[in-house]
Design an enzyme around this catalytic site. Structure first.
Site, PDB file in Angstrom:
ATOM      1  N   HIS A  29       0.867  -1.191   0.000  1.00  0.00           N
ATOM      2  CA  HIS A  29       0.000   0.000   0.000  1.00  0.00           C
ATOM      3  C   HIS A  29       0.905   1.244   0.000  1.00  0.00           C
ATOM      4  O   HIS A  29       1.726   1.405  -0.906  1.00  0.00           O
ATOM      5  CB  HIS A  29      -0.944  -0.118   1.209  1.00  0.00           C
ATOM      6  CG  HIS A  29      -2.063   0.869   1.261  1.00  0.00           C
ATOM      7  ND1 HIS A  29      -2.426   1.678   0.229  1.00  0.00           N
ATOM      8  CD2 HIS A  29      -2.929   1.183   2.285  1.00  0.00           C
ATOM      9  CE1 HIS A  29      -3.455   2.440   0.584  1.00  0.00           C
ATOM     10  NE2 HIS A  29      -3.766   2.166   1.835  1.00  0.00           N
ATOM     11  N   HIS A  70      -2.770  -2.691  -9.516  1.00  0.00           N
ATOM     12  CA  HIS A  70      -3.769  -2.054  -8.660  1.00  0.00           C
ATOM     13  C   HIS A  70      -5.024  -2.918  -8.629  1.00  0.00           C
ATOM     14  O   HIS A  70      -5.384  -3.525  -9.634  1.00  0.00           O
ATOM     15  CB  HIS A  70      -4.127  -0.650  -9.186  1.00  0.00           C
ATOM     16  CG  HIS A  70      -4.766   0.202  -8.148  1.00  0.00           C
ATOM     17  ND1 HIS A  70      -6.108   0.164  -7.900  1.00  0.00           N
ATOM     18  CD2 HIS A  70      -4.229   1.080  -7.280  1.00  0.00           C
ATOM     19  CE1 HIS A  70      -6.376   1.002  -6.915  1.00  0.00           C
ATOM     20  NE2 HIS A  70      -5.255   1.576  -6.517  1.00  0.00           N
ATOM     21  N   ASP A 109       2.465   5.162  -6.866  1.00  0.00           N
ATOM     22  CA  ASP A 109       3.728   5.096  -6.132  1.00  0.00           C
ATOM     23  C   ASP A 109       4.947   4.955  -7.038  1.00  0.00           C
ATOM     24  O   ASP A 109       6.070   5.019  -6.558  1.00  0.00           O
ATOM     25  CB  ASP A 109       3.693   3.902  -5.162  1.00  0.00           C
ATOM     26  CG  ASP A 109       2.655   4.102  -4.091  1.00  0.00           C
ATOM     27  OD1 ASP A 109       2.676   5.167  -3.459  1.00  0.00           O
ATOM     28  OD2 ASP A 109       1.810   3.212  -3.890  1.00  0.00           O
TER      29      ASP A 109
END
Ligand code: CMC
Length: 409
Positions: free
Chosen positions: A248, A287, A343
């Site tokens: 995460h 994702h 990210d």
């Protein structure tokens, strides 16, 4: 009705109905309260977006001024909390070099929020009737404002303790991002210190992009924990713990560690082979909801250019770009619909800004506090809210008799 649906890891379970955020994973589309993320990233600022997420509408001019004034005047933390944070040092003092305390700033951030509940007596869960926050909106709003304001201060303190440097008190006359840069960075000439406006703007955009993302792991945690009517500081600590994990929010740190490990462009094919052999994970890719490029990663790539122009070329960008291009051209990743997520690039920006690597997840946590609070408020205000309590399918032993220890084999 007695029928139980088995859905491990909530692959397909909707646990709430929500008016906050919508994602179209196939199209790579994201909007908050109806506003596309691209428009918010370009035109809004973090505190305005936070208000939108939490209260449902963009604030009027006067609402915006009051909101920003309130948040920025709740950025101070209690001296005793600063002492708690200052005590969280791992490593043998004095450290080998003056900036080598090893406490992970995310552990400090999580702990600081858990401790913060102790400094907010009116948020004590034991005082909460079923509808305390509904009956007294002032208490709800006060805690929301305090949590957002103090998140930046606690974050900056977590970095300063990591660097073995004194904390810097917040400045209420600055914008949210400017103040955060100031608290992390101002050195001897604090009074005249002015953060580079290009960097403040870049951080503001990054904070907008990270502010909410519907039922991700940490927001689900906030909603789950909050459903027990615990105080929101404890719920934020739990949500931050969920965010810390490398699948995460910890992914922005893991991406850089991965790229550093790969080292050079010629090592990219071998790394991707290891990913395909399931020996490695390609951090910053994939994702649960997006089966297309994460729209935030496109905007972040542009922000990266601004930051590199201000701070100088980021040497890891070549490896990062080669890795991304090779993965996107590889049928294994194409078939699994794996694309760069938020990210992938953000860590390179934070690295270029000179932040310590283990501080990156904290930079994700600070803005995500707004999304956690928006979902917490929505859940508390929902008609007939219930405690979250999933069911299970029991696959263990059938009933059997207890065996005294002497008779066990
Ligand atoms: N590297 C290698 N293989 C992957 C990756 C990846 N990054 N992501 C998914 N896969 C594979 C996965 O092993 C599975 O393969 P198979 O079909 O052979 O079993 C397939 O792709 C489908 O993926 P999944 O595991 O079912 O996907 P998920 O929805 O359970 O997990 C995820 C989503 C984000 C945890 C995962 O993609 C991942 O581990 N990514 C790397 C960590 C990362 O970048 N996290 C940040 C997520 S975005 C921002 C945030 O929420 O914090």
């Amino acid at each position: 009705n007695g029928i139980r649906v088995f859905d491990p890891a909530f692959l397909n379970t909707a646990a709430i109905s929500s008016k906050i955020t919508f994602i179209d994973g196939d199209k790579g589309f994201l909007m908050h309260r109806g506003y596309p993320i691209e428009q918010l990233a370009e035109k809004s600022d973090f505190l305005e977006t936070a208000y939108l997420l939490i209260y449902g509408e963009l604030p009027s001019k006067s609402q915006s001024e009051i909101w920003k004034f309130e948040v920025m005047h709740h950025t101070e933390i209690a001296d005793d909390l600063a002492k708690v944070i200052g005590s969280m040092r791992y490593g043998l003092p004095p450290p080998p070099v003056p900036s080598a305390y090893d406490s992970h700033p995310m552990s400090v951030f999580i702990s600081a929020f858990a401790a913060m509940g102790a400094f907010a007596p009116e948020a004590n869960p034991a005082l909460q009737g079923r509808n305390l926050y509904i009956q007294d909106k002032a208490i709800m709003n006060k805690n929301i404002i305090r949590i957002i304001g103090k998140s930046a201060t606690v974050a900056a303190a977590s970095m300063r303790v990591r660097m073995n440097r004194p904390f810097i008190a917040p400045r209420s006359d600055m914008s949210f991002a400017e103040n955060m840069l100031y608290m992390m960075d101002a050195t001897s000439d604090a009074e005249n210190y002015k953060p580079d406006p290009r960097l403040a703007e870049a951080l503001e955009t990054l904070f907008i992009l990270h502010a909410d993302h519907e039922m991700n792991c940490s927001t689900a945690t906030m909603t789950h924990v909050g459903s027990s009517l615990v105080d929101p500081y404890s719920a934020v600590a739990a949500a931050a713990a969920a965010l810390y994990g490398p699948l995460h929010g910890g992914a922005n740190e893991a991406v850089i560690r991965m790229i550093e490990r790969i080292g050079t462009v010629d090592k990219v094919p071998a790394f991707l082979s290891a990913v395909k052999a399931k020996k490695e994970l390609l951090f910053g890719f994939g994702h649960r909801v997006y089966r297309n490029t994460d729209p935030r990663s496109k905007i972040i790539r542009q922000v990266a250019e601004t930051v590199f122009a201000a701070c100088g070329h980021e040497p890891l960008i070549e490896v990062a770009t080669a890795l991304k291009d090779a993965a996107l051209a590889d049928p294994w990743f194409v078939e699994k619909k794996l694309y760069p997520n938020v990210d992938y690039w953000s860590g390179l920006i934070y690295r270029s800004l000179g932040f310590p690597l283990d501080f990156f997840p904290v930079l994700f946590a600070v803005p995500r506090v707004a999304g956690w609070l928006a979902h917490w408020k929505q859940a508390i205000e929902a008609p007939n809210p219930k405690i979250w309590r999933p069911r299970q399918i029991y696959v263990g032993e059938k009933v059997r008799d207890y065996v005294p220890v002497e008779e066990r084999e």
